[in-house]
Write an enzyme that holds these catalytic residues in place. Structure first.
Site, mmCIF file in Angstrom:
data_model
loop_
_atom_site.group_PDB
_atom_site.id
_atom_site.type_symbol
_atom_site.label_atom_id
_atom_site.label_comp_id
_atom_site.label_asym_id
_atom_site.label_seq_id
_atom_site.Cartn_x
_atom_site.Cartn_y
_atom_site.Cartn_z
ATOM 1 N N SER A 199 1.022 5.772 -1.102
ATOM 2 C CA SER A 199 0.251 7.000 -0.888
ATOM 3 C C SER A 199 -0.817 7.223 -1.943
ATOM 4 C CB SER A 199 1.203 8.197 -0.857
ATOM 5 O OG SER A 199 1.966 8.245 -2.043
ATOM 6 N N ASP A 219 12.186 7.377 -10.278
ATOM 7 C CA ASP A 219 11.676 7.195 -8.913
ATOM 8 C C ASP A 219 12.240 5.897 -8.337
ATOM 9 O OD1 ASP A 219 10.214 7.793 -6.647
ATOM 10 O OD2 ASP A 219 8.374 6.866 -7.367
ATOM 11 N N VAL A 225 -1.800 -2.377 -4.013
ATOM 12 C CA VAL A 225 -1.622 -3.498 -4.927
ATOM 13 C C VAL A 225 -2.205 -4.772 -4.317
ATOM 14 C CG1 VAL A 225 0.095 -4.974 -6.057
ATOM 15 C CG2 VAL A 225 0.427 -2.497 -5.987
ATOM 16 N N SER A 275 0.847 -1.189 0.000
ATOM 17 C CA SER A 275 0.000 0.000 0.000
ATOM 18 C C SER A 275 0.882 1.238 0.000
ATOM 19 C CB SER A 275 -0.909 0.004 1.229
ATOM 20 O OG SER A 275 -1.762 1.132 1.226
ATOM 21 N N ALA A 333 -1.772 4.635 -4.447
ATOM 22 C CA ALA A 333 -2.452 3.407 -4.858
ATOM 23 C C ALA A 333 -2.052 2.253 -3.956
ATOM 24 C CB ALA A 333 -2.091 3.088 -6.313
#
Length: 400
Positions: free
Chosen positions: A133, A287, A137, A131, A135
């Site tokens: 910020s 990222d 999964v 989990s 989304a």
């Protein structure tokens, strides 16, 4: 300001004071108001005085929600700007964000796909795998082939929250830019604008899917980097389906060593992957925090990097690549004058930076390092020292 904005601003200040974040404020007229608020609104006390400052900052950002969590994630990767006691706790924001209800996630997916999940998937796991910020999964299997997949879904009703907080950020940035002339060079409004673009881009999973497909194609058949397959026919703006992978997180050094990973080859391949993304493809993952980077546990003597979450990518034009290449070449040739000049020419430091002073500062950082055997040189520390040197000169320019 609207009543809703005032309530949200009060909430932000209240959370900051409850976690004692006024300790981060510098001595300045602009900081007197929050400090006076602490003294006058005596019921807003630091409720966590026993916790270290970095942990309190992480908890406060997590309490304030996705916009602030994402900001904390960004801070955790900027070791050139933030010390370890701040950056290390913030790194936990990368994969330790409270999930939302899995049944609600399933409902969101079905609405986005237009059919019950059972039409396409089996073994859907209501408990989220991870989990973040923006989304979270969940795991499942493709009904037709049985292949293991992950379903990424955007958090429900997140857009209004992001819009409201960004609006407050813009207000705060404008106040700082007007009240602190020395901060204008730091362009706080432009920083918020770029941050807004990054956040809004991440809300559209079609963009992430396209980025992942492109990066996967660029490294098709590579022994250095693997990007999981995306299933575009099962993906849309709020749901993305991709291949499930198993790997060792890059920050788990003990796990990598226990698996027998060839660390030297792994490091060499990291450099190769970086240069190929930047110079060969002009398309790079932007990222790469530890939550997005794994190493395949298979064939540890021939280690394979795995890159996830391609929501943020970068590109370089030919001029940017030239500046970067010339910088690297000048650095390894110990041509510190040229390194300083290139930083100024490219705009990486202010135009009015004293080149002579910058050259001398770079020389002081680099010469003691080059005196060591190559195997003892940590180029990560070299870069951090160079960043800190440049940052010191930028602040000196700002204050003059």
């Amino acid at each position: 300001m609207t009543p809703a904005e005032i309530r949200r601003l009060y909430r932000i200040i209240k959370v900051q004071l409850e976690y004692g974040l006024d300790e981060l404020l510098p001595e300045h007229e602009l900081t007197r108001a929050p400090l006076l608020a602490r003294k006058s609104l005596f019921w807003i006390k630091n409720k966590h005085p026993e916790k270290p400052l970095g942990e309190r900052l992480r908890l406060a950002l997590q309490t304030l929600g996705p916009v602030w969590i994402k900001f904390g994630q960004m801070m955790s990767t900027r070791r050139d700007l933030f010390p370890d006691h701040i950056a290390d706790p913030l790194a936990l924001l990368q994969d330790q964000v409270s999930p939302f209800d899995g049944n609600l996630a399933k409902q969101q997916m079905e609405e986005a796909l237009g059919v019950p999940l059972e039409e396409w998937f089996t073994d859907f796991e209501v408990e989220p795998l991870a989990s973040a910020s923006i989304a979270q999964v969940h795991t499942a299997k493709l009904k037709e082939s049985g292949q293991e997949v992950v379903l990424k879904v955007i958090r429900p009703d997140i857009r209004p929250v992001i819009d409201a907080d960004l609006k407050l950020m813009y207000r705060m940035a404008n106040i700082v830019a007007k009240a602190l002339p020395e901060a204008r060079r730091l362009k706080p409004v432009e920083v918020v604008r770029e941050y807004e673009k990054t956040l809004l881009d991440e809300l559209d999973l079609r963009r992430e899917a396209a980025n992942a497909i492109q990066l996967r194609r660029n490294f098709e058949g590579s022994e250095e980097l693997y990007v999981p397959q995306v299933f575009p026919d099962l993906s849309n703006e709020t749901v993305m389906v991709s291949e499930r992978i198993y790997g060792i997180q890059v920050s788990d050094i003990d796990g990598l060593k226990a698996n027998g990973t060839d660390m030297k080859l792994l490091s060499e391949r990291a450099v190769n992957v970086f240069f190929k993304q930047v110079f060969r493809d002009s398309f790079f993952h932007a990222d790469m925090h530890p939550g997005n980077v794994f190493v395949s546990p298979e064939h540890p003597d021939n280690p394979l990097w795995i890159g996830l979450d391609c929501g943020i990518v970068g590109t370089l034009n030919s001029e940017d690549k030239r500046y970067l290449a010339e910088n690297l070449l000048a650095f390894f040739n110990r041509d510190y004058r040229r390194v300083a000049e290139l930083h100024v020419e490219s705009g990486w430091v202010p135009r009015d930076t004293n080149v002579d002073e910058f050259e001398f500062a770079i020389r002081m950082v680099c010469e003691p390092i080059f005196a060591k055997p190559l195997g003892e040189i940590s180029f990560g520390h070299v870069l951090l020292n160079l960043f800190n040197t440049a940052r010191g000169l930028i602040w000196k320019c700002n204050l003059n």
